[in-house]
Design a protein around this motif. Sequence first.
Motif, PDB file in Angstrom:
ATOM      1  N   ALA A   1      -4.393   3.533  -4.847  1.00  9.90           N
ATOM      2  CA  ALA A   1      -3.090   3.236  -5.465  1.00  9.90           C
ATOM      3  C   ALA A   1      -2.333   2.213  -4.626  1.00  9.90           C
ATOM      4  CB  ALA A   1      -2.285   4.522  -5.616  1.00  9.90           C
ATOM      5  N   GLN A   2      -2.338   2.409  -3.323  1.00  9.67           N
ATOM      6  CA  GLN A   2      -1.600   1.494  -2.433  1.00  9.67           C
ATOM      7  C   GLN A   2      -2.116   0.063  -2.540  1.00  9.67           C
ATOM      8  OE1 GLN A   2      -2.942   0.577   1.209  1.00  9.67           O
ATOM      9  NE2 GLN A   2      -1.451  -1.038   0.779  1.00  9.67           N
ATOM     10  N   ARG A   3      -3.422  -0.078  -2.525  1.00  8.76           N
ATOM     11  CA  ARG A   3      -3.999  -1.428  -2.540  1.00  8.76           C
ATOM     12  C   ARG A   3      -3.802  -2.119  -3.891  1.00  8.76           C
ATOM     13  NH1 ARG A   3      -7.969  -1.750   1.804  1.00  8.76           N
ATOM     14  NH2 ARG A   3      -8.945  -3.496   0.751  1.00  8.76           N
ATOM     15  N   ASN A   4      -3.561  -1.322  -4.947  1.00  9.76           N
ATOM     16  CA  ASN A   4      -3.301  -1.914  -6.255  1.00  9.76           C
ATOM     17  C   ASN A   4      -1.814  -2.154  -6.506  1.00  9.76           C
ATOM     18  OD1 ASN A   4      -5.849  -2.194  -8.093  1.00  9.76           O
ATOM     19  ND2 ASN A   4      -6.183  -0.413  -6.782  1.00  9.76           N
ATOM     20  N   ALA A   5      -1.009  -1.946  -5.468  1.00 11.57           N
ATOM     21  CA  ALA A   5       0.440  -2.121  -5.602  1.00 11.57           C
ATOM     22  C   ALA A   5       0.936  -3.053  -4.500  1.00 11.57           C
ATOM     23  CB  ALA A   5       1.131  -0.765  -5.524  1.00 11.57           C
ATOM     24  N   PRO A   6       0.547  -4.342  -4.574  1.00 10.87           N
ATOM     25  CA  PRO A   6       0.842  -5.261  -3.474  1.00 10.87           C
ATOM     26  C   PRO A   6       2.330  -5.512  -3.244  1.00 10.87           C
ATOM     27  CG  PRO A   6      -0.017  -6.452  -5.388  1.00 10.87           C
ATOM     28  CD  PRO A   6      -0.197  -4.989  -5.670  1.00 10.87           C
ATOM     29  N   ASP A   7       3.165  -5.244  -4.252  1.00 14.18           N
ATOM     30  CA  ASP A   7       4.604  -5.524  -4.086  1.00 14.18           C
ATOM     31  C   ASP A   7       5.363  -4.341  -3.484  1.00 14.18           C
ATOM     32  OD1 ASP A   7       4.006  -7.922  -5.293  1.00 14.18           O
ATOM     33  OD2 ASP A   7       4.590  -7.229  -7.296  1.00 14.18           O
ATOM     34  N   LEU A   8       4.663  -3.227  -3.292  1.00 11.40           N
ATOM     35  CA  LEU A   8       5.324  -2.050  -2.710  1.00 11.40           C
ATOM     36  C   LEU A   8       4.913  -1.921  -1.251  1.00 11.40           C
ATOM     37  CD1 LEU A   8       4.827   0.454  -5.686  1.00 11.40           C
ATOM     38  CD2 LEU A   8       6.820  -0.978  -5.182  1.00 11.40           C
ATOM     39  N   LYS A   9       5.736  -1.202  -0.468  1.00 11.54           N
ATOM     40  CA  LYS A   9       5.438  -1.064   0.957  1.00 11.54           C
ATOM     41  C   LYS A   9       4.272  -0.095   1.158  1.00 11.54           C
ATOM     42  CE  LYS A   9       9.912  -0.161   1.720  1.00 11.54           C
ATOM     43  NZ  LYS A   9      11.093  -0.580   1.119  1.00 11.54           N
ATOM     44  N   PRO A  10       3.261  -0.494   1.929  1.00 16.52           N
ATOM     45  CA  PRO A  10       2.127   0.419   2.155  1.00 16.52           C
ATOM     46  C   PRO A  10       2.566   1.777   2.708  1.00 16.52           C
ATOM     47  CG  PRO A  10       1.605  -1.769   2.981  1.00 16.52           C
ATOM     48  CD  PRO A  10       3.049  -1.811   2.549  1.00 16.52           C
ATOM     49  N   ARG A  11       3.621   1.798   3.508  1.00 18.22           N
ATOM     50  CA  ARG A  11       4.020   3.065   4.126  1.00 18.22           C
ATOM     51  C   ARG A  11       4.631   4.027   3.110  1.00 18.22           C
ATOM     52  NH1 ARG A  11       6.131   3.061   8.657  1.00 18.22           N
ATOM     53  NH2 ARG A  11       7.585   4.739   8.527  1.00 18.22           N
ATOM     54  N   ASN A  12       4.874   3.545   1.889  1.00 16.68           N
ATOM     55  CA  ASN A  12       5.430   4.433   0.871  1.00 16.68           C
ATOM     56  C   ASN A  12       4.356   5.180   0.078  1.00 16.68           C
ATOM     57  OD1 ASN A  12       7.840   3.695   1.825  1.00 16.68           O
ATOM     58  ND2 ASN A  12       8.666   2.893  -0.090  1.00 16.68           N
ATOM     59  N   PHE A  13       3.079   4.968   0.468  1.00 14.51           N
ATOM     60  CA  PHE A  13       1.975   5.703  -0.171  1.00 14.51           C
ATOM     61  C   PHE A  13       1.445   6.748   0.809  1.00 14.51           C
ATOM     62  CE2 PHE A  13       2.445   2.092  -2.778  1.00 14.51           C
ATOM     63  CZ  PHE A  13       1.999   2.469  -4.040  1.00 14.51           C
ATOM     64  N   THR A  14       1.503   7.996   0.416  1.00 11.68           N
ATOM     65  CA  THR A  14       1.046   9.081   1.294  1.00 11.68           C
ATOM     66  C   THR A  14       0.108  10.000   0.508  1.00 11.68           C
ATOM     67  OG1 THR A  14       2.859  10.598   0.704  1.00 11.68           O
ATOM     68  CG2 THR A  14       3.295   9.018   2.481  1.00 11.68           C
ATOM     69  N   ALA A  15      -0.581  10.865   1.228  1.00 10.49           N
ATOM     70  CA  ALA A  15      -1.415  11.873   0.575  1.00 10.49           C
ATOM     71  C   ALA A  15      -1.144  13.220   1.228  1.00 10.49           C
ATOM     72  CB  ALA A  15      -2.900  11.506   0.677  1.00 10.49           C
ATOM     73  N   MET A  16      -1.507  14.261   0.510  1.00  9.17           N
ATOM     74  CA  MET A  16      -1.064  15.601   0.912  1.00  9.17           C
ATOM     75  C   MET A  16      -2.065  16.328   1.802  1.00  9.17           C
ATOM     76  SD  MET A  16       0.642  18.494  -1.437  1.00  9.17           S
ATOM     77  CE  MET A  16      -0.679  19.594  -1.891  1.00  9.17           C
ATOM     78  N   THR A  17      -1.630  16.601   3.034  1.00  9.37           N
ATOM     79  CA  THR A  17      -2.354  17.545   3.901  1.00  9.37           C
ATOM     80  C   THR A  17      -1.415  18.685   4.316  1.00  9.37           C
ATOM     81  OG1 THR A  17      -1.869  16.090   5.771  1.00  9.37           O
ATOM     82  CG2 THR A  17      -4.083  15.943   4.827  1.00  9.37           C
ATOM     83  N   ARG A  18      -0.273  18.767   3.641  1.00  8.40           N
ATOM     84  CA  ARG A  18       0.682  19.817   3.980  1.00  8.40           C
ATOM     85  C   ARG A  18       0.134  21.213   3.645  1.00  8.40           C
ATOM     86  NH1 ARG A  18       6.163  19.411   4.947  1.00  8.40           N
ATOM     87  NH2 ARG A  18       7.052  21.454   5.326  1.00  8.40           N
ATOM     88  N   LEU A  19      -0.684  21.280   2.618  1.00 11.56           N
ATOM     89  CA  LEU A  19      -1.273  22.585   2.297  1.00 11.56           C
ATOM     90  C   LEU A  19      -2.181  23.041   3.440  1.00 11.56           C
ATOM     91  CD1 LEU A  19      -1.844  24.951   0.413  1.00 11.56           C
ATOM     92  CD2 LEU A  19      -3.357  23.476  -0.917  1.00 11.56           C
ATOM     93  N   ASP A  20      -2.966  22.136   3.979  1.00 13.89           N
ATOM     94  CA  ASP A  20      -3.828  22.465   5.122  1.00 13.89           C
ATOM     95  C   ASP A  20      -2.970  22.874   6.328  1.00 13.89           C
ATOM     96  OD1 ASP A  20      -6.303  21.254   3.746  1.00 13.89           O
ATOM     97  OD2 ASP A  20      -4.891  19.595   3.785  1.00 13.89           O
ATOM     98  N   HIS A  21      -1.890  22.145   6.527  1.00 15.91           N
ATOM     99  CA  HIS A  21      -0.941  22.427   7.614  1.00 15.91           C
ATOM    100  C   HIS A  21      -0.393  23.861   7.475  1.00 15.91           C
ATOM    101  CE1 HIS A  21       2.502  20.988  10.268  1.00 15.91           C
ATOM    102  NE2 HIS A  21       3.093  21.993   9.648  1.00 15.91           N
ATOM    103  N   ASN A  22       0.041  24.193   6.264  1.00 21.18           N
ATOM    104  CA  ASN A  22       0.589  25.539   6.035  1.00 21.18           C
ATOM    105  C   ASN A  22      -0.486  26.609   6.201  1.00 21.18           C
ATOM    106  OD1 ASN A  22       3.058  24.365   5.506  1.00 21.18           O
ATOM    107  ND2 ASN A  22       2.877  24.502   3.274  1.00 21.18           N
TER     108      ASN A  22
END
Length: 326
Positions: A140-161
């Motif tokens: 998704a990030q690489r297909n959105a060149p006009d958006l900031k890369p740092r605004n794309f995240t993925a979820m590992t919070r479930l693993d964290h919890n």
Amino acid sequence: MKQPVRVAVTGAAGQIGYALLFRIASGAMLGDDQPVILQLLDITPAMDALQGVKMELDDCAFPLLQDVICTDDPNVAFKDTDYALLVGARPRGPGMERKDLLEANAAIFSVQGKALNDNASKDVKVLVVGNPANTNSLIAQRNAPDLKPRNFTAMTRLDHNRAMSQVAQKLDKAITEVTHMTIWGNHSSTQYPDLYNAKVSGATAIDNVEQDWFENDFIPTVQQRGAAIIKARGASSAASAANAAIGHMRDWALGSNDNDWVSMAVYSDGSYGVEKGLIFSFPCVCKNGDWEIVQGLELNDFSKDKLKATEKELAEERDAVSHLLP
Ligand SMILES: NC(=O)C1=CN([C@@H]2O[C@H](COP(=O)(O)OP(=O)(O)OC[C@H]3O[C@@H](n4cnc5c(N)ncnc54)[C@H](O)[C@@H]3O)[C@@H](O)[C@H]2O)C=CC1
Ligand SMILES: O=C([O-])CC(=O)C(=O)O
């Protein structure tokens, strides 16, 4: 009264969607003073089911819920959106690894990356939940060149919890006593839940458990928890996944707890020697609507090997979808 914000949720007619939307509408994600407009995306055959979910949202009479838009068009779902939770994707079944879903799901995220690029707020905060989450987020990030890369995240919070809960139960402590947990790397069976940097009642967690339990029980239990739930429930985790998504977005938007950190898969800037550009789970602190990777943690040889293994898997996943990475 604050201005409403737009929250897009994909896969909104699915099982995580059902556990997620009502909590967003209640204020659990963005605060009980923040009105929201839900922009719900699913595929055309799911539109009847999605209308049913909208009827139920209406029937809750949530004071903060200003509107609910249901659509099968990503350009409509992402129009001016401030937050995007990309959940819609096929879940795995028994015996599969999450990366076995790449072929089925990867194309969804190139289409949605483009639609985000063309329609969303330039500051949109994107959380990818659909598996394999890190690599889908990269697509998704690489297909959105006009958006900031740092605004794309993925979820590992479930693993964290999950990791926090395993430690609390092992040591018979309240969950609130477990802090500074880190999930490093991929949301997959190569992820590394780190007890060298975690704390229990302020003391280093690893010093309070046997090495054998850490290596041969705790790590595989956390790595395999998703599969254990599929085996037990006949369906992948949903309520706990939705809860983790709420926590991830809430902390990102409103700030993480002082004196602690959270695990988020984010755009690697090369911290801890991790290849730049991978979406890799790091310990992060959030403030002022932004995240930052916690620097300066010690990694011993054991931890370094684990980071390398999960980084290698992410690089392989990336190479497998190179045709979708402009
Ligand atoms: N990152 C994480 O920690 C976790 C990730 N997951 C993943 O989340 C995803 C969703 O899981 P569930 O809700 O249980 O699945 P589900 O099958 O119940 O729901 C998925 C929904 O997505 C929709 N969908 C499919 N293609 C779409 C597209 N192109 N655009 C919009 N919607 C689309 C489907 O019609 C369905 O309504 C799966 O990939 C699952 O593996 C699940 C648990 C935890
Ligand atoms: O295991 C799965 O396929 C669903 C998931 O990502 C999880 O529960 O962590």
